[in-house]
Write a protein that holds these residues in place. Structure first.
Motif, PDB file in Angstrom:
ATOM      1  N   LYS A 167      37.994  53.252  19.264  1.00  0.00           N
ATOM      2  CA  LYS A 167      36.660  53.094  18.710  1.00  0.00           C
ATOM      3  C   LYS A 167      36.652  53.628  17.295  1.00  0.00           C
ATOM      4  O   LYS A 167      37.465  54.480  16.925  1.00  0.00           O
ATOM      5  CB  LYS A 167      35.599  53.766  19.574  1.00  0.00           C
ATOM      6  CG  LYS A 167      35.574  55.262  19.520  1.00  0.00           C
ATOM      7  CD  LYS A 167      34.397  55.804  20.330  1.00  0.00           C
ATOM      8  CE  LYS A 167      34.165  57.255  19.974  1.00  0.00           C
ATOM      9  NZ  LYS A 167      32.967  57.814  20.570  1.00  0.00           N
ATOM     10  N   TYR A 173      38.235  45.854  12.021  1.00  0.00           N
ATOM     11  CA  TYR A 173      36.947  46.526  11.869  1.00  0.00           C
ATOM     12  C   TYR A 173      36.434  46.362  10.432  1.00  0.00           C
ATOM     13  O   TYR A 173      35.253  46.060  10.222  1.00  0.00           O
ATOM     14  CB  TYR A 173      37.075  48.004  12.236  1.00  0.00           C
ATOM     15  CG  TYR A 173      35.763  48.745  12.217  1.00  0.00           C
ATOM     16  CD1 TYR A 173      34.872  48.630  13.273  1.00  0.00           C
ATOM     17  CD2 TYR A 173      35.415  49.553  11.141  1.00  0.00           C
ATOM     18  CE1 TYR A 173      33.667  49.309  13.268  1.00  0.00           C
ATOM     19  CE2 TYR A 173      34.210  50.240  11.124  1.00  0.00           C
ATOM     20  CZ  TYR A 173      33.338  50.112  12.185  1.00  0.00           C
ATOM     21  OH  TYR A 173      32.145  50.779  12.171  1.00  0.00           O
ATOM     22  N   ARG A 190      34.240  55.267  14.144  1.00  0.00           N
ATOM     23  CA  ARG A 190      33.009  55.976  13.830  1.00  0.00           C
ATOM     24  C   ARG A 190      33.137  56.569  12.443  1.00  0.00           C
ATOM     25  O   ARG A 190      34.244  56.729  11.916  1.00  0.00           O
ATOM     26  CB  ARG A 190      32.707  57.051  14.860  1.00  0.00           C
ATOM     27  CG  ARG A 190      33.714  58.174  14.895  1.00  0.00           C
ATOM     28  CD  ARG A 190      33.238  59.337  15.769  1.00  0.00           C
ATOM     29  NE  ARG A 190      34.275  60.328  15.919  1.00  0.00           N
ATOM     30  CZ  ARG A 190      34.600  61.248  15.002  1.00  0.00           C
ATOM     31  NH1 ARG A 190      33.948  61.299  13.847  1.00  0.00           N
ATOM     32  NH2 ARG A 190      35.574  62.114  15.227  1.00  0.00           N
TER      33      ARG A 190
END
Length: 145
Positions: free
Chosen positions: A4, A99, A6
């Motif tokens: 993930k 991303y 962040r």
């Protein structure tokens, strides 16, 4: 792998120091990394992200929007990218590149660009080419004394 992304924050400084040291080849202190995080926070165009898995930071991604006056368009720019040496060829780099492309599309960018040093030609440049990136020019730099 449950990766993930962040936004990076001060709790990431230790891991970011290691990644930035690996990327730049120069030791980055926690104070210097904190200054970099502050610069990013105050910027209108820069963002610094971390890629993590189960709370372990595996990589960093610097991203910004670049305006191109020549074409009256904008591009997403990867201003920094690095992954833990132990995680090379495990999909972390590809995940971060994807991303960045998602972010660029969200900002209606025409495409992506990045600058990579000549010393990274063998490994990194081959990786970027595999992802569809082309070499389109040179970067000229003049350092002030």
């Amino acid at each position: 792998m449950a990766l993930k992304m962040r936004k990076a924050d001060v709790s990431d400084i230790h891991a970011l120091c290691g990644l930035m040291t690996e990327l730049s080849g120069q030791s980055i202190t926690p104070e210097q990394m904190q200054d970099r995080l502050k610069m990013v926070e105050e910027s209108r165009i820069d963002s610094l992200f971390v890629c993590e898995e189960n709370g372990t930071i595996l990589g960093l991604l610097g991203f910004r929007i670049r305006e191109n006056l020549e074409e009256a368009s904008c591009f997403g720019e990867i201003s920094a990218i690095d992954e833990n040496h132990d995680k090379r060829r495990s999909g972390v780099g590809r995940f971060m590149m994807e991303y960045a492309e998602i972010l660029a599309r969200q900002f209606n960018c025409k495409g992506m660009w990045l600058v990579s040093g000549l010393k990274r030609e063998e490994e990194a440049h081959k990786f970027y080419k595999q992802l569809g990136y082309d070499i389109t020019g040179y970067r000229f730099v003049k350092l002030f004394k």
